[in-house]
Design a protein around this motif. Structure first.
Motif, PDB file in Angstrom:
ATOM      1  N   ILE A   1     -65.277  46.651  13.939  1.00 21.95           N
ATOM      2  CA  ILE A   1     -65.713  47.967  14.392  1.00 21.95           C
ATOM      3  C   ILE A   1     -66.639  48.527  13.319  1.00 21.95           C
ATOM      4  CG2 ILE A   1     -63.476  48.909  13.657  1.00 21.95           C
ATOM      5  CD1 ILE A   1     -63.798  51.101  15.720  1.00 21.95           C
TER       6      ILE A   1
ATOM      7  N   GLN B   1     -58.512  53.365  30.436  1.00 24.74           N
ATOM      8  CA  GLN B   1     -57.923  52.027  30.377  1.00 24.74           C
ATOM      9  C   GLN B   1     -56.542  51.995  31.033  1.00 24.74           C
ATOM     10  OE1 GLN B   1     -58.694  49.851  26.589  1.00 24.74           O
ATOM     11  NE2 GLN B   1     -59.209  51.879  25.806  1.00 24.74           N
TER      12      GLN B   1
ATOM     13  N   ASN C   1     -60.251  62.161  17.253  1.00 24.26           N
ATOM     14  CA  ASN C   1     -61.514  61.462  16.989  1.00 24.26           C
ATOM     15  C   ASN C   1     -62.660  61.922  17.871  1.00 24.26           C
ATOM     16  OD1 ASN C   1     -60.223  59.840  15.176  1.00 24.26           O
ATOM     17  ND2 ASN C   1     -60.992  57.941  16.033  1.00 24.26           N
TER      18      ASN C   1
ATOM     19  N   ALA D   1     -59.865  64.300  24.429  1.00 29.60           N
ATOM     20  CA  ALA D   1     -59.112  63.475  23.468  1.00 29.60           C
ATOM     21  C   ALA D   1     -59.531  62.025  23.662  1.00 29.60           C
ATOM     22  CB  ALA D   1     -57.609  63.658  23.685  1.00 29.60           C
TER      23      ALA D   1
ATOM     24  N   ILE E   1     -50.780  45.957   6.541  1.00 30.94           N
ATOM     25  CA  ILE E   1     -49.804  46.853   7.181  1.00 30.94           C
ATOM     26  C   ILE E   1     -48.701  45.993   7.777  1.00 30.94           C
ATOM     27  CG2 ILE E   1     -49.435  48.538   9.018  1.00 30.94           C
ATOM     28  CD1 ILE E   1     -52.361  49.394   8.741  1.00 30.94           C
TER      29      ILE E   1
ATOM     30  N   TRP F   1     -56.582  46.498   3.879  1.00 30.69           N
ATOM     31  CA  TRP F   1     -55.233  46.986   4.190  1.00 30.69           C
ATOM     32  C   TRP F   1     -54.341  45.827   4.577  1.00 30.69           C
ATOM     33  CZ3 TRP F   1     -58.774  48.353   8.372  1.00 30.69           C
ATOM     34  CH2 TRP F   1     -58.483  47.755   9.593  1.00 30.69           C
TER      35      TRP F   1
ATOM     36  N   GLY G   1     -55.432  51.514  14.019  1.00 30.14           N
ATOM     37  CA  GLY G   1     -54.848  52.768  13.524  1.00 30.14           C
ATOM     38  C   GLY G   1     -53.337  52.709  13.524  1.00 30.14           C
TER      39      GLY G   1
ATOM     40  N   ILE H   1     -58.918  64.367  28.600  1.00 28.51           N
ATOM     41  CA  ILE H   1     -59.594  63.060  28.673  1.00 28.51           C
ATOM     42  C   ILE H   1     -59.006  62.173  27.585  1.00 28.51           C
ATOM     43  CG2 ILE H   1     -61.806  61.857  28.745  1.00 28.51           C
ATOM     44  CD1 ILE H   1     -63.176  64.613  29.031  1.00 28.51           C
TER      45      ILE H   1
ATOM     46  N   SER I   1     -55.318  56.472   6.157  1.00 23.90           N
ATOM     47  CA  SER I   1     -54.555  56.444   7.415  1.00 23.90           C
ATOM     48  C   SER I   1     -54.366  57.851   7.980  1.00 23.90           C
ATOM     49  CB  SER I   1     -53.173  55.805   7.200  1.00 23.90           C
ATOM     50  OG  SER I   1     -53.280  54.567   6.559  1.00 23.90           O
TER      51      SER I   1
END
Ligand SMILES: Cc1cc2nc3c(=O)[nH]c(=O)nc-3n(C[C@H](O)[C@H](O)[C@H](O)COP(=O)(O)OP(=O)(O)OC[C@H]3O[C@@H](n4cnc5c(N)ncnc54)[C@H](O)[C@@H]3O)c2cc1C
Length: 418
Positions: free
Chosen positions: A283, A45, A303, A169, A228, A226, A53, A19, A313
């Motif tokens: 979030i 999706q 997760n 997953a 990035i 952060w 991330g 998944i 990270s």
């Protein structure tokens, strides 16, 4: 192999159903195809899709390589990364991942996740995984013979898929934790992150674009930001406990983020010419845990199991590590060989997660910040810390991994005394 031409009210069968086609799902799919098993990935999706991330750790390269996806990741033109730089007020601390204790890669990339996740999923598909985009898992039952999965495809069609083994997953979708009552509250406080992508227009040389840049709020050491760098653009975000954001609640998201950034000179001075030209996202309450990482014919990856915190990270690294640990065990199981899921999976995975947990907790209570900004540590201690920040949290030859809490406290005492 499963067939996927017409799913309406039909029953498909596959060796392994996964998944979610995020990093955990795609790496697991690629690795399991190498054993010759049929793999069906159900992804809710359509890709490319946004995901938070974006800063990877060098340890990820080992798993990307094992899954046969190194060449396509390296060819994608992602921004090179070789370390992490921290700043708070007038203090700075840098960690170069090429000067680390553990063996293995010392560099990696900062990635736009829509593109990165697509590359991994395409890599798994090119190895024969059947990736079904727009297919959402609705219900699951499992027993010792496998798992029955109810799936909604687009256009209102539903179908059942039988898998000899099921991997969840699904990331923050947390499909099995919700469906099988596995949720466990995290010990981490509930935090919120506000973030976006910007055209940064930062003057050449003003900061090291080869490193993720972490800025700590000068008045509140548990609030951090952060920066990035990508090619020409940056991801920027703030993380704090939920209550911190209440005093900015009257502001629109863009003004809210800019107002909070303005409180932090180390960051705001870099961003004076930046254009906030992309949707601001938020979030909240993302730290999560489960009662158990495995059960009858299923296991949780990435997760979908536990998520600690974004500060180091570590999320994608843990997701990929879980996939790399589970793949040979699922192969063994499908060949009828016994597997000790607790010892060989949960305990192994948890060791590195708990190393990160020690460092996350010490970051927020200030002990790690004292160490990061101290310039008196011996070179070998800094190399050991660098290893953990580079993702080598499972390398027990590193004394800081073997006994994270005790050794971290000893270094803290040393820094405090000097
Ligand atoms: C604010 C913040 C910043 C972060 N920064 C970093 C960082 O810099 N570096 C880092 O390594 N990590 C970071 N993370 C963590 C990182 O986002 C995750 O750890 C990582 O994406 C987990 O990968 P995954 O494969 O487990 O899940 P995901 O990447 O979330 O993928 C899960 C997939 O499952 C699909 N799915 C969900 N439900 C269903 C369903 N019912 N049916 C079918 N499919 C479903 C989703 O569509 C999704 O594509 C951050 C997290 C947060 C909250």
């Amino acid at each position: 192999m499963a067939t996927s031409s017409d799913h309406n009210n039909t029953i498909d069968a596959t060796d392994i159903a996964i998944i979610g086609a995020g990093p955990a799902g795609s790496i697991a799919a690629g690795l399991l195809r190498q054993y010759g098993h049929s793999v069906t990935v159900l992804e809710h999706q359509h890709f490319p899709r946004f995901s938070v991330g974006e800063s990877l750790l060098p340890q990820c390269m080992e798993f990307i390589r094992q899954a046969g996806m190194q060449e396509s990741v390296e060819a994608a033109g992602f921004r090179f990364k070789n370390g992490a730089a921290f700043a708070c007020h007038d203090k700075t601390g840098q960690f170069d991942f090429t000067h680390k204790f553990s063996a293995g890669d010392g560099t990696i990339f900062q990635v736009e996740r829509d593109k990165f996740d697509q590359i991994l999923a395409d890599g798994a598909a090119s190895q024969g995984a059947d990736i079904r985009y727009g297919h959402k898992v609705l219900a699951v039952t499992t027993d010792t013979n496998g798992a029955s999965i109810e799936v909604a495809a687009e256009g209102g069609q539903t179908y059942s898929l039988h898998a000899r083994y099921l991997l969840d997953a699904s990331g923050f979708g947390r499909v099995l934790p919700r469906l099988l009552d596995l949720e466990l509250p995290s010990t981490m406080p509930s935090r919120t992150s506000l973030f976006t992508h910007i055209e940064d227009n930062i003057i050449e040389g003003a900061f090291d674009r080869d490193k993720i840049s972490i800025h700590i709020h000068p008045q509140q050491c548990n609030v951090w930001f952060w920066l990035i760098p990508f090619q020409g653009r940056c991801s920027v975000g703030v993380v704090a406990e939920d209550s911190f954001f209440q005093r900015y609640a009257h502001l629109e998201p863009k003004e809210r983020l800019q107002t909070i950034i303005a409180e932090v000179p180390t960051l705001s001075e870099l961003l004076t010419k930046s254009r906030f030209d992309t949707e601001i996202r938020q979030i909240s309450g993302y730290a999560c845990d489960v009662k158990n990482l495995y059960g009858n014919s299923y296991a949780l990856l990435g997760n979908a199991g536990e998520f600690l915190d974004p500060v180091f990270s570590s999320g994608v690294t843990i997701a990929m590590k879980s996939a790399a640990l589970i793949a040979p065990l699922v192969d063994q199981h499908l060949k009828g060989k016994p597997v000790d899921w607790q010892q060989e999976y949960a305990t192994q995975l948890k060791h590195g997660v708990n190393t990160f947990r020690t460092y996350v907790e010490a970051f927020y209570d200030g002990r790690l910040q004292k160490i990061i900004f101290s310039d008196t540590q011996p070179h070998d201690i800094r190399a050991m810390i660098s290893s953990i920040l580079a993702g080598y949290a499972w390398d027990k030859s590193n004394p800081l991994v073997a006994k994270p809490e005790a050794r971290l406290n000893a270094i803290y005492e040393l820094c405090n005394a000097s």
